[in-house]
Motif scaffolding. Structure first.
Motif, PDB file in Angstrom:
ATOM      1  N   CYS A  18       0.826  -1.207   0.000  1.00 15.58           N
ATOM      2  CA  CYS A  18       0.000   0.000   0.000  1.00 15.58           C
ATOM      3  C   CYS A  18       0.862   1.260   0.000  1.00 15.58           C
ATOM      4  N   LEU A  19       0.309   2.328  -0.576  1.00 13.45           N
ATOM      5  CA  LEU A  19       1.016   3.600  -0.638  1.00 13.45           C
ATOM      6  C   LEU A  19       0.717   4.443   0.603  1.00 13.45           C
ATOM      7  N   PRO A  20       1.707   5.260   1.024  1.00 19.20           N
ATOM      8  CA  PRO A  20       1.445   6.141   2.161  1.00 19.20           C
ATOM      9  C   PRO A  20       0.321   7.121   1.828  1.00 19.20           C
ATOM     10  N   VAL A  21      -0.401   7.526   2.860  1.00 16.89           N
ATOM     11  CA  VAL A  21      -1.409   8.572   2.706  1.00 16.89           C
ATOM     12  C   VAL A  21      -0.644   9.893   2.628  1.00 16.89           C
ATOM     13  N   VAL A  74      -7.624   4.884  14.972  1.00 22.97           N
ATOM     14  CA  VAL A  74      -7.543   5.075  13.518  1.00 22.97           C
ATOM     15  C   VAL A  74      -6.128   5.546  13.242  1.00 22.97           C
ATOM     16  N   LEU A  75      -5.354   4.756  12.528  1.00 23.62           N
ATOM     17  CA  LEU A  75      -3.935   5.051  12.367  1.00 23.62           C
ATOM     18  C   LEU A  75      -3.567   5.208  10.898  1.00 23.62           C
ATOM     19  N   VAL A  76      -2.992   6.370  10.601  1.00 25.45           N
ATOM     20  CA  VAL A  76      -2.565   6.700   9.242  1.00 25.45           C
ATOM     21  C   VAL A  76      -1.051   6.512   9.161  1.00 25.45           C
ATOM     22  N   ASN A  77      -0.601   5.827   8.111  1.00 30.79           N
ATOM     23  CA  ASN A  77       0.830   5.580   7.889  1.00 30.79           C
ATOM     24  C   ASN A  77       1.518   4.976   9.130  1.00 30.79           C
ATOM     25  N   PRO A  78       0.954   3.945   9.721  1.00 33.76           N
ATOM     26  CA  PRO A  78       1.536   3.390  10.949  1.00 33.76           C
ATOM     27  C   PRO A  78       2.856   2.665  10.690  1.00 33.76           C
ATOM     28  N   GLU A  79       3.766   2.808  11.644  1.00 35.32           N
ATOM     29  CA  GLU A  79       5.042   2.076  11.568  1.00 35.32           C
ATOM     30  C   GLU A  79       5.265   1.390  12.895  1.00 35.32           C
ATOM     31  N   VAL A  80       5.746   0.149  12.824  1.00 35.87           N
ATOM     32  CA  VAL A  80       5.881  -0.626  14.038  1.00 35.87           C
ATOM     33  C   VAL A  80       7.356  -0.821  14.390  1.00 35.87           C
ATOM     34  N   GLU A  81       7.637  -0.696  15.687  1.00 41.64           N
ATOM     35  CA  GLU A  81       8.987  -0.922  16.200  1.00 41.64           C
ATOM     36  C   GLU A  81       8.841  -1.957  17.317  1.00 41.64           C
TER      37      GLU A  81
END
Ligand code: NI
Length: 178
Positions: A18-21, A74-81
């Motif tokens: 998927c593309l970033p928002v 509601v999470l936009v462009n989430p990144e997990v660490e």
């Protein structure tokens, strides 16, 4: 917005990256609201945009399934660490894989950075079930499914079952707007 239809395997959109928002506009806000509604209706505890046919980096998670508004993320462009490399195993399902329930290993503690619908940066430290659901939904944004966590024999078996099921279940037409 018309009711969003949840895409199921083997719909190819589930495998796309998927593309970033780029901009959090009304279209993104409407989509997020529609996704929360579809997740609650299913019912489910998480949903990623590709599961409703939109290849963008947006997820919704709600362990309360609509009972407690404070639990809706509601999470936009989430990144997990990963905060704790230890893993734990538990059964997981997925709204795009009907009737599949499989044991999956996940990290115990994760930190998720994302934007909310107001464009504000948020940091969410999560463990146990919330951490698990977040890891599951964020993987959807890279085209990954719980199938990919299974060993090859099991994976082929589940895929065959899902394809057979898909053939027997007529797919409703997509809404005209998309
Ligand atoms: Ni899923």
């Amino acid at each position: 917005m018309p009711e969003l239809r949840i895409r199921t395997y083997p719909d190819p959109i589930l495998r796309e990256k998927c593309l970033p928002v780029e901009e959090i506009d009304d279209r993104v806000r409407d989509l997020a609201a529609g996704m929360a509604e579809a997740m609650h209706r299913a019912p489910g505890v998480g949903l990623a945009a590709p599961q409703v046919g939109e290849s963008i980096r947006l997820i919704v998670v709600d362990l309360s399934v609509g009972q407690d508004p404070a639990q809706l993320h509601v999470l936009v462009n989430p990144e997990v660490e990963v905060l704790d490399g230890e893993q734990f195993e538990s059964e997981e399902g997925c709204l795009s894989l009907p009737e599949v329930l499989e044991k999956v290993q996940r990290f115990k503690r994760v930190r998720v950075r994302a934007l909310n619908l107001k464009g504000k940066e948020i940091v969410l430290d999560a463990q146990d079930r919330l951490g698990r659901v977040l890891q599951h939904e964020i993987e959807h944004l890279d085209g990954k499914l719980i199938l990919d966590h299974l060993n090859r024999v099991k994976r082929e078996l589940v895929k065959r079952r899902l394809k057979k099921r898909a053939k027997m279940t007529p797919v409703p037409p997509s809404p005209a707007s998309r």
